[in-house]
Write a protein that holds these residues in place. Structure first.
Motif, PDB file in Angstrom:
ATOM      1  N   LEU A  14     -16.213  24.269 -29.760  1.00 39.30           N
ATOM      2  CA  LEU A  14     -17.169  23.235 -30.375  1.00 39.30           C
ATOM      3  C   LEU A  14     -17.277  22.513 -31.465  1.00 39.30           C
ATOM      4  O   LEU A  14     -15.875  22.983 -32.025  1.00 39.30           O
ATOM      5  CB  LEU A  14     -18.364  24.928 -32.032  1.00 39.30           C
ATOM      6  CG  LEU A  14     -19.020  26.077 -30.582  1.00 39.30           C
ATOM      7  CD1 LEU A  14     -19.909  26.773 -31.511  1.00 39.30           C
ATOM      8  CD2 LEU A  14     -19.660  25.062 -29.993  1.00 39.30           C
ATOM      9  N   PRO A  17     -16.417  22.453 -37.918  1.00 39.78           N
ATOM     10  CA  PRO A  17     -18.119  22.991 -38.676  1.00 39.78           C
ATOM     11  C   PRO A  17     -17.771  22.025 -39.780  1.00 39.78           C
ATOM     12  O   PRO A  17     -17.242  21.030 -40.296  1.00 39.78           O
ATOM     13  CB  PRO A  17     -18.326  24.193 -39.138  1.00 39.78           C
ATOM     14  CG  PRO A  17     -16.725  24.079 -38.877  1.00 39.78           C
ATOM     15  CD  PRO A  17     -16.226  23.914 -37.972  1.00 39.78           C
ATOM     16  N   PRO A  25     -20.931  19.081 -36.837  1.00 41.09           N
ATOM     17  CA  PRO A  25     -21.693  21.406 -35.913  1.00 41.09           C
ATOM     18  C   PRO A  25     -21.894  20.940 -34.874  1.00 41.09           C
ATOM     19  O   PRO A  25     -23.500  20.664 -34.889  1.00 41.09           O
ATOM     20  CB  PRO A  25     -21.780  22.199 -37.053  1.00 41.09           C
ATOM     21  CG  PRO A  25     -22.381  21.525 -38.242  1.00 41.09           C
ATOM     22  CD  PRO A  25     -22.090  20.150 -38.204  1.00 41.09           C
ATOM     23  N   ARG A  26     -21.031  21.547 -33.553  1.00 36.77           N
ATOM     24  CA  ARG A  26     -22.601  21.473 -32.277  1.00 36.77           C
ATOM     25  C   ARG A  26     -23.004  22.727 -32.041  1.00 36.77           C
ATOM     26  O   ARG A  26     -22.623  23.850 -32.064  1.00 36.77           O
ATOM     27  CB  ARG A  26     -20.976  20.862 -31.198  1.00 36.77           C
ATOM     28  CG  ARG A  26     -22.127  20.648 -30.004  1.00 36.77           C
ATOM     29  CD  ARG A  26     -21.052  20.437 -28.847  1.00 36.77           C
ATOM     30  NE  ARG A  26     -19.684  19.012 -29.183  1.00 36.77           N
ATOM     31  CZ  ARG A  26     -19.103  18.834 -28.570  1.00 36.77           C
ATOM     32  NH1 ARG A  26     -18.805  19.670 -27.640  1.00 36.77           N
ATOM     33  NH2 ARG A  26     -18.135  18.023 -28.851  1.00 36.77           N
ATOM     34  N   GLN A  27     -24.252  22.225 -31.587  1.00 33.27           N
ATOM     35  CA  GLN A  27     -24.929  23.460 -31.403  1.00 33.27           C
ATOM     36  C   GLN A  27     -24.246  25.242 -29.935  1.00 33.27           C
ATOM     37  O   GLN A  27     -23.071  24.200 -29.196  1.00 33.27           O
ATOM     38  CB  GLN A  27     -25.834  23.050 -30.038  1.00 33.27           C
ATOM     39  CG  GLN A  27     -27.320  24.781 -29.824  1.00 33.27           C
ATOM     40  CD  GLN A  27     -27.711  25.352 -31.276  1.00 33.27           C
ATOM     41  OE1 GLN A  27     -28.049  24.463 -32.127  1.00 33.27           O
ATOM     42  NE2 GLN A  27     -28.082  26.807 -30.739  1.00 33.27           N
ATOM     43  N   ALA A  28     -24.479  26.585 -30.712  1.00 29.21           N
ATOM     44  CA  ALA A  28     -23.182  27.236 -30.169  1.00 29.21           C
ATOM     45  C   ALA A  28     -24.468  27.407 -28.906  1.00 29.21           C
ATOM     46  O   ALA A  28     -25.525  26.882 -28.369  1.00 29.21           O
ATOM     47  CB  ALA A  28     -23.273  28.474 -31.093  1.00 29.21           C
ATOM     48  N   ASP A  51     -16.340  27.563 -36.373  1.00 30.00           N
ATOM     49  CA  ASP A  51     -17.345  26.780 -35.227  1.00 30.00           C
ATOM     50  C   ASP A  51     -18.597  27.806 -34.846  1.00 30.00           C
ATOM     51  O   ASP A  51     -20.411  27.226 -34.921  1.00 30.00           O
ATOM     52  CB  ASP A  51     -16.488  26.346 -34.103  1.00 30.00           C
ATOM     53  CG  ASP A  51     -15.969  25.590 -34.808  1.00 30.00           C
ATOM     54  OD1 ASP A  51     -15.176  24.877 -36.025  1.00 30.00           O
ATOM     55  OD2 ASP A  51     -14.767  25.147 -33.784  1.00 30.00           O
ATOM     56  N   GLY A  55     -22.992  26.480 -35.309  1.00 30.67           N
ATOM     57  CA  GLY A  55     -23.724  25.868 -34.388  1.00 30.67           C
ATOM     58  C   GLY A  55     -24.787  27.031 -34.314  1.00 30.67           C
ATOM     59  O   GLY A  55     -25.093  26.370 -33.287  1.00 30.67           O
TER      60      GLY A  55
END
Length: 305
Positions: A14, A17, A25-28, A51, A55
């Motif tokens: 990811l 954050p 932050p990228r979606q988990a 992260d 996410g």
């Protein structure tokens, strides 16, 4: 038997954050993320944990105030959902419904790794039974941290968690563990520590080596290593406060005890225990059958030994 679905590729990658180096932050990945958090020092959190927390769609936590402070310290924003032993049964269906809809949810404890001495395993089990992915995000655990500084054997260990609060039940558990050929790890509250150490000395052996490790990773971190008897005496005179882990060395290897040794152990045990409890303790420590030891204990008791 339920089938545990694969968790996907290890360590989902990811973006950093917000607040820990820039970037959005990228979606988990969808699923339940079991995230370890610090046990004291807020710096003891992995980049991957940050992260994931940044996410996910929500973070299920024991105390929203405690987790909120951790996230604020690392400039991570997340929706917090209260999930603890008193509301877990009611909260679990809601979380499972969200997971089934494709949400990413993090599960955290107030400190350390979730499911270690807390009831979170029921949520993990339910998610697995429903065919939903569960991801491990490892990190700090007080039991392992204590083992690393106790100065006792670590090749084999048994984690007991918190022993029972009442003396009778606590001694029964200790008697079951007395002959286990492994280092024992206990959590204990500071106000019960003196009583627990006294019972450990009586049941496991006064000269058995142990360590009391307190306030791990915090300002007043301390490790006291000595015999159980001496640790009890020191605790009574100079109480250790804060979060406590007790690590007890494995029993000394020995062949079958002779009758003289069994009688000597019984005399010592009978000073503080009832006949039945003393027999259980000595049987576990010597390898003798409980019936045989109980018979000898009765004879010693009737003889005024």
């Amino acid at each position: 038997m339920s089938r545990v679905p694969p968790s996907g590729p290890p360590g989902p990658c990811l973006a950093t954050p917000e607040g820990s180096g820039g970037g959005t932050p990228r979606q988990a990945p969808p699923g339940l993320h079991v995230v370890a958090v610090p046990i004291g020092n807020l710096a003891d959190i992995t980049q991957r944990a940050l992260d994931v927390l940044a996410g996910v769609d929500a973070v299920a936590c024991e105390d929203t105030r405690v987790t909120g402070k951790l996230l604020a310290a690392h400039a991570v924003r997340a929706r917090l959902i209260s999930h603890h032993e008193h509301n877990a049964a009611q909260r679990r269906p809601e979380l499972l419904d969200r997971l089934a809809a494709g949400a990413a949810i993090a599960l955290v404890a107030d400190a350390g790794t979730p499911l270690i001495s807390d009831p979170g395993y029921k949520l993990v089990r339910a998610a697995q039974d429903a065919g939903l992915p569960v991801h491990a995000v490892p990190g700090p655990t007080a039991a392992v941290a204590a083992l690393s500084v106790a100065g006792l054997p670590t090749g084999r260990f048994l984690f007991q968690g918190f022993p029972p609060a009442k003396q009778g039940a606590r001694r029964e558990v200790l008697a079951e563990l007395a002959s286990v050929p492994a280092t024992l790890v206990f959590y204990e509250s500071p106000h019960r520590l003196t009583a627990s150490l006294a019972d450990m000395a009586a049941v496991l052996g006064a000269e058995r080596e142990a360590a009391v490790v307190r306030e791990l990773t915090k300002r007043f971190e301390e490790t006291r290593r000595d015999t159980l008897s001496n640790l009890e005496t020191r605790q009574a005179a100079d109480p250790a406060r804060g979060e406590v882990v007790v690590v007890v060395a494995p029993p000394e290897p020995a062949g079958p005890a002779d009758a003289e040794t069994v009688d000597a152990r019984l005399r010592q045990a009978l000073r503080t225990q009832r006949v039945r409890d003393a027999a259980r303790t000595v049987a576990a420590a010597t390898g003798w059958s409980r019936k045989a030891v109980y018979t000898r204990a009765l004879a010693l008791k009737d003889g005024g030994a």
